[in-house]
Design a protein around this motif. Structure first.
Motif, PDB file in Angstrom:
ATOM      1  N   ASP A  86       1.242  -8.472  -0.215  1.00  0.00           N
ATOM      2  CA  ASP A  86       0.686  -8.494  -1.564  1.00  0.00           C
ATOM      3  C   ASP A  86       1.530  -7.628  -2.499  1.00  0.00           C
ATOM      4  OD1 ASP A  86      -1.387  -9.259  -3.412  1.00  0.00           O
ATOM      5  OD2 ASP A  86      -2.049  -7.175  -3.353  1.00  0.00           O
ATOM      6  N   LEU A  87       2.153  -6.599  -1.924  1.00  0.00           N
ATOM      7  CA  LEU A  87       3.015  -5.709  -2.699  1.00  0.00           C
ATOM      8  C   LEU A  87       4.126  -5.209  -1.788  1.00  0.00           C
ATOM      9  CD1 LEU A  87       3.534  -4.027  -5.314  1.00  0.00           C
ATOM     10  CD2 LEU A  87       2.086  -2.254  -4.322  1.00  0.00           C
ATOM     11  N   PHE A  88       5.368  -5.298  -2.278  1.00  0.00           N
ATOM     12  CA  PHE A  88       6.522  -4.792  -1.526  1.00  0.00           C
ATOM     13  C   PHE A  88       7.580  -4.389  -2.546  1.00  0.00           C
ATOM     14  CE2 PHE A  88      10.300  -4.484   0.892  1.00  0.00           C
ATOM     15  CZ  PHE A  88       9.972  -4.369   2.236  1.00  0.00           C
ATOM     16  N   LYS A  89       7.693  -3.102  -2.814  1.00  0.00           N
ATOM     17  CA  LYS A  89       8.706  -2.617  -3.754  1.00  0.00           C
ATOM     18  C   LYS A  89       8.885  -1.122  -3.554  1.00  0.00           C
ATOM     19  CE  LYS A  89       6.816  -3.945  -7.608  1.00  0.00           C
ATOM     20  NZ  LYS A  89       6.506  -4.109  -9.034  1.00  0.00           N
ATOM     21  N   THR A  90       9.929  -0.587  -4.130  1.00  0.00           N
ATOM     22  CA  THR A  90      10.175   0.846  -4.020  1.00  0.00           C
ATOM     23  C   THR A  90       9.240   1.599  -4.960  1.00  0.00           C
ATOM     24  OG1 THR A  90      11.883   0.774  -5.738  1.00  0.00           O
ATOM     25  CG2 THR A  90      12.593   0.443  -3.452  1.00  0.00           C
ATOM     26  N   THR A  91       9.040   2.873  -4.653  1.00  0.00           N
ATOM     27  CA  THR A  91       8.147   3.682  -5.490  1.00  0.00           C
ATOM     28  C   THR A  91       8.668   3.780  -6.916  1.00  0.00           C
ATOM     29  OG1 THR A  91       9.321   5.616  -4.584  1.00  0.00           O
ATOM     30  CG2 THR A  91       7.200   5.076  -3.617  1.00  0.00           C
ATOM     31  N   ASP A  98       0.616  -3.131 -10.720  1.00  0.00           N
ATOM     32  CA  ASP A  98       0.537  -3.290  -9.272  1.00  0.00           C
ATOM     33  C   ASP A  98      -0.793  -2.786  -8.726  1.00  0.00           C
ATOM     34  OD1 ASP A  98       3.096  -4.410  -9.011  1.00  0.00           O
ATOM     35  OD2 ASP A  98       4.030  -2.429  -8.996  1.00  0.00           O
ATOM     36  N   LEU A  99      -1.446  -1.884  -9.457  1.00  0.00           N
ATOM     37  CA  LEU A  99      -2.759  -1.382  -9.053  1.00  0.00           C
ATOM     38  C   LEU A  99      -3.837  -1.834 -10.035  1.00  0.00           C
ATOM     39  CD1 LEU A  99      -0.775   0.577  -7.472  1.00  0.00           C
ATOM     40  CD2 LEU A  99      -2.701   2.142  -7.408  1.00  0.00           C
ATOM     41  N   SER A 167      -7.959   5.242  -8.086  1.00  0.00           N
ATOM     42  CA  SER A 167      -6.784   4.366  -8.134  1.00  0.00           C
ATOM     43  C   SER A 167      -5.691   4.947  -9.025  1.00  0.00           C
ATOM     44  CB  SER A 167      -7.184   2.972  -8.628  1.00  0.00           C
ATOM     45  OG  SER A 167      -8.073   2.357  -7.725  1.00  0.00           O
ATOM     46  N   ARG A 168      -6.068   5.515 -10.156  1.00  0.00           N
ATOM     47  CA  ARG A 168      -5.067   6.113 -11.048  1.00  0.00           C
ATOM     48  C   ARG A 168      -4.393   7.297 -10.364  1.00  0.00           C
ATOM     49  NH1 ARG A 168      -3.792   6.671 -16.661  1.00  0.00           N
ATOM     50  NH2 ARG A 168      -1.824   7.826 -16.636  1.00  0.00           N
ATOM     51  N   THR A 169      -5.164   8.106  -9.660  1.00  0.00           N
ATOM     52  CA  THR A 169      -4.579   9.242  -8.950  1.00  0.00           C
ATOM     53  C   THR A 169      -3.631   8.764  -7.859  1.00  0.00           C
ATOM     54  OG1 THR A 169      -6.523  10.614  -9.392  1.00  0.00           O
ATOM     55  CG2 THR A 169      -5.092  11.297  -7.591  1.00  0.00           C
ATOM     56  N   LEU A 170      -4.030   7.720  -7.122  1.00  0.00           N
ATOM     57  CA  LEU A 170      -3.139   7.161  -6.105  1.00  0.00           C
ATOM     58  C   LEU A 170      -1.837   6.694  -6.735  1.00  0.00           C
ATOM     59  CD1 LEU A 170      -5.101   4.957  -3.520  1.00  0.00           C
ATOM     60  CD2 LEU A 170      -3.993   7.156  -3.166  1.00  0.00           C
ATOM     61  N   TYR A 171      -1.946   6.012  -7.871  1.00  0.00           N
ATOM     62  CA  TYR A 171      -0.745   5.527  -8.544  1.00  0.00           C
ATOM     63  C   TYR A 171       0.179   6.685  -8.915  1.00  0.00           C
ATOM     64  CZ  TYR A 171       2.381   3.671 -12.063  1.00  0.00           C
ATOM     65  OH  TYR A 171       3.507   3.354 -12.778  1.00  0.00           O
ATOM     66  N   ILE A 205       5.139   3.732   2.437  1.00  0.00           N
ATOM     67  CA  ILE A 205       3.763   4.068   2.075  1.00  0.00           C
ATOM     68  C   ILE A 205       2.941   2.794   2.181  1.00  0.00           C
ATOM     69  CG2 ILE A 205       2.206   4.961   0.325  1.00  0.00           C
ATOM     70  CD1 ILE A 205       4.177   7.027   1.393  1.00  0.00           C
ATOM     71  N   LEU A 206       1.982   2.786   3.093  1.00  0.00           N
ATOM     72  CA  LEU A 206       1.033   1.677   3.194  1.00  0.00           C
ATOM     73  C   LEU A 206      -0.091   1.958   2.201  1.00  0.00           C
ATOM     74  CD1 LEU A 206      -0.095  -0.877   4.481  1.00  0.00           C
ATOM     75  CD2 LEU A 206      -1.007   0.527   6.351  1.00  0.00           C
ATOM     76  N   LEU A 207      -0.064   1.238   1.093  1.00  0.00           N
ATOM     77  CA  LEU A 207      -0.987   1.497  -0.018  1.00  0.00           C
ATOM     78  C   LEU A 207      -2.212   0.601   0.123  1.00  0.00           C
ATOM     79  CD1 LEU A 207      -1.486   2.954  -2.726  1.00  0.00           C
ATOM     80  CD2 LEU A 207      -0.278   1.086  -3.849  1.00  0.00           C
ATOM     81  N   LEU A 208      -3.362   1.217   0.342  1.00  0.00           N
ATOM     82  CA  LEU A 208      -4.638   0.501   0.441  1.00  0.00           C
ATOM     83  C   LEU A 208      -5.543   1.064  -0.645  1.00  0.00           C
ATOM     84  CD1 LEU A 208      -5.024   0.709   4.335  1.00  0.00           C
ATOM     85  CD2 LEU A 208      -4.058  -1.185   3.009  1.00  0.00           C
ATOM     86  N   ASP A 209      -5.289   0.634  -1.892  1.00  0.00           N
ATOM     87  CA  ASP A 209      -5.974   1.256  -3.014  1.00  0.00           C
ATOM     88  C   ASP A 209      -7.433   0.857  -3.118  1.00  0.00           C
ATOM     89  OD1 ASP A 209      -4.046  -0.989  -3.654  1.00  0.00           O
ATOM     90  OD2 ASP A 209      -5.398  -1.192  -5.362  1.00  0.00           O
ATOM     91  N   ASP A 210      -7.875  -0.116  -2.318  1.00  0.00           N
ATOM     92  CA  ASP A 210      -9.302  -0.436  -2.236  1.00  0.00           C
ATOM     93  C   ASP A 210      -9.594  -0.879  -0.805  1.00  0.00           C
ATOM     94  OD1 ASP A 210     -11.930  -1.116  -2.496  1.00  0.00           O
ATOM     95  OD2 ASP A 210     -11.664  -2.530  -4.146  1.00  0.00           O
TER      96      ASP A 210
END
Length: 648
Positions: A86-91, A98-99, A167-171, A205-210
């Motif tokens: 669903d998402l694959f990119k550099t930080t 994306d979030l 979510s904003r903090t994660l971003y 980073i495996l991002l699981l924002d929800d």
């Protein structure tokens, strides 16, 4: 120019084919007729060097073009593999969209499918989830420290209510990293081996924002984590967030795709500290608003300030643009969410509409599509699961966007939800409702009924059996509770499947607790020994916790039986096995073991050893629920000041 060289490769392949055919014909003619025509022979003799240069030039161009073609093929292949995520990119390339954020620019009309992203931002602080609500909670993690945790390969999860700003903090935390690759799996597709090979040698980073979005998903997050471990040179960590309350209970008790194990394995867990009044004013000022000094309580979270206009707009849309059945669709999801029955599916929503709201003739898909158009849903409503915007369904707001039925609460309709799940033969829905009754409302009789109904639909349901035992114990029916745990061990105890070992371990541990409460301490000690024998060497985090608790409880029971020396030895074993583990639950068991050991040693007259153990417990007091108050009292009883422990 270089990037376009691949374009001529197909033509060059035909040129080389023509050259090879011509050379072959020439050789054949030479063989048949002994020599070439005099004119041709003279031409080749004079200009052989030009032909050689032409062939060399053509070969170099062909090599260049072929390599370019191969690079393009590799890029296309990598792009195809990246699309499996669903998402694959550099930080560095991560953007707010994306979030699911939309950057607010001037008078640009907001897209209600996205939350507004304002340049103004107040850096957040996080505290351990188990210490939430404490005004003096320690330790405090700022965003730099959270970022440092990820850089070291340490995962974390933010837990809190909608609009908390998770979510904003994660971003902000993830975007602030450098040299990392961010991946997020699709809900209904597990990445292939080829796709996962893209992260080899990378910091990921495996991002699981929800995390709630993956309840009952096709992707197996636990398997994904195992596969990341196997990628050569891949250093990875999880940055996750999930909603608190019944949604969290749904994750904790998820019975499919091991989501609950992923949740338990992600350590530590944090919650964001509330904004101060000054910080709220700063946020409001930054987005062109002002908060009355006496009304900041109306805006408990950062999202309630930033989304205030969105809430007003959505309330207007709800009131004016939705039909009665569409409004009831949202209320049905409110009810299911409050009951912990997730994910939201068409069959569940339809049944609740019929049984609670007496709405049977609705064209559900059309209604959900309209709700998606108005941004009440994240995705089109024509497929399962239905994913609403949680902030718009929240009943925690001072003025909810979607008000529930007049003079009723979702809890009032839980019995009807139970009937609806029975009609659907939905054993997982009944199980989730039972968990909500037990954990959210302490209504153990109702919880027991739900677990029994779930077992009637699916007898081979170990999680429901274990929870049935817990409910019986809460109702004071300890003999029946023990019998249920025995049934779990009898039916599933010899199965080596990882998914079944955890409920067996829980059943055995709970049996030991129940036997102790019945005054059968010797039998309880034997059961705790069985937990250690069966699972003591298993490294799975979900099994290490019951082993640690079993050992600790064994020490307690031995002390009550007057076998203090044995109790001290058991507490030492707890420290030896789990003293270096960073998991909060295990750190608590170690600190408790050190405290109990100190108390026992004091009772045995071994004061110096007692003080040493109590001092170790004092230094680990942040892991204790009371922050070390009992440890301090025990030290003072031995004539020692707890502050002196810092110098030991």
């Amino acid at each position: 120019m270089t990037r376009k060289m691949w374009r001529i490769w197909p033509a060059l392949k035909w040129v080389w084919a023509t050259v090879l055919v011509a050379a072959g014909i020439g050789i054949l003619v030479n063989r048949l007729f002994a020599s070439l025509l005099p004119e041709v022979d003279l031409f080749l003799h004079r200009y052989w060097w030009a032909l050689v240069l032409a062939v060399v030039f053509l070969a170099l161009v062909s090599l260049w073009s072929g390599l370019s073609w191969r690079d393009k093929e590799n890029q296309d292949r990598r792009r195809t593999w990246q699309e499996e995520f669903d998402l694959f990119k550099t930080t560095e390339k991560l953007v707010p969209r994306d979030l699911r954020f939309q950057v607010v620019q001037g008078d640009e009309p907001p897209d209600r499918q996205y939350r507004p992203y304002h340049p103004v931002y107040v850096k957040r602080r996080a505290v351990p989830f188990e210490l939430r609500g404490q005004t003096t909670a320690i330790p405090i993690y700022d965003e730099d420290r959270l970022r440092s945790e990820l850089c070291q390969g340490k995962s974390f999860i933010l837990v809190g209510q909608p609009t908390d700003g998770k979510s904003r903090t994660l971003y902000e935390v993830v975007h602030g990293l450098r040299g990392h690759t961010v991946i997020r799996p699709k809900r209904n597709h597990h990445p292939s081996k080829d796709a996962l090979s893209l992260v080899s040698g990378k910091a990921v980073i495996l991002l699981l924002d929800d995390l709630n979005f993956y309840v009952d998903a096709e992707v197996d997050l636990l398997q994904l984590c195992d596969e990341l471990n196997r990628q050569k040179g891949c250093k990875w960590a999880v940055a996750a967030a999930c909603k608190d309350g019944t949604e969290l209970d749904g994750i904790r008790q998820a019975t499919s795709k091991t989501l609950h194990k992923v949740y338990e394995d992600i350590l530590p867990k944090f919650t964001l500290q509330p904004l101060t009044d000054e910080e709220k004013q700063r946020v409001a000022t930054g987005i062109g608003k002002s908060l009355p000094t006496d009304s900041s309580w109306e805006f408990p979270t950062v999202g309630s300030i930033i989304l205030e206009d969105a809430f007003k707009d959505m309330r207007e849309r709800f009131d004016r643009r939705l039909s009665g059945p569409e409004k009831d669709c949202l209320r049905a999801m409110q009810l299911l969410g409050a009951a912990g029955v997730v994910p939201f599916t068409h069959s569940r929503i339809r049944q609740i509409l019929a049984d609670v709201f007496q709405c049977e003739d609705i064209h559900l898909r059309d209604g959900l599509e309209h709700l998606a158009t108005l941004a009440f849903l994240h995705y089109p409503g024509d497929r399962d699961p239905v994913w609403p915007e949680a902030a718009y369904l929240s009943l925690r707001l001072e003025k909810p966007v979607v008000p529930y039925l007049h003079s009723s609460t979702p809890h009032d309709h839980f019995p009807i939800v139970a009937d609806s799940m029975q009609k659907l033969a939905d054993h997982e829905g009944l199980f989730s409702l039972g968990v909500t009754y037990a954990l959210g409302f302490q209504q153990h009789k109702e919880a027991l009924d739900c677990f029994q109904c779930a077992l009637a639909i699916r007898p081979s349901f170990p999680e429901a059996l274990v929870n049935k035992g817990v409910a019986l114990g809460q109702l004071g029916r300890s003999q029946e509770e023990v019998a249920v745990y025995d049934e779990v061990v009898r039916r599933f105890g010899e199965d080596s499947a990882p998914a079944l070992r955890e409920p067996v371990a829980k059943a055995l541990f709970n049996k030991g607790v129940a036997l102790g409460q019945l005054g059968r301490s010797e039998e309880a000690v034997a059961v705790y020994d069985e937990v250690v024998r069966r699972f003591g060497e298993d490294s799975a985090p979900a099994l290490r916790e019951p082993v640690a608790k079993a050992l600790f409880n064994k020490g307690v029971r031995l002390g009550q039986l007057g076998r203090s020396q044995e109790a001290v030895a058991v507490y030492d074993e707890v420290v030896r096995r789990f003293g270096e583990d960073s998991a909060p639950a295990l750190r608590e068991q170690v600190a408790q073991a050190l405290f109990n050991k100190g108390v026992r040693l004091g009772q045995l007259g071994r004061s110096q050893e007692a003080v040493a153990s109590l001092c170790r417990a004092w230094r680990a007091r942040d892991a204790l629920p009371d922050g070390g108050e009992l440890v301090a009292s025990a030290l003072r009883a031995l004539g020692r000041d707890p502050k002196d422990c810092n110098n030991v």
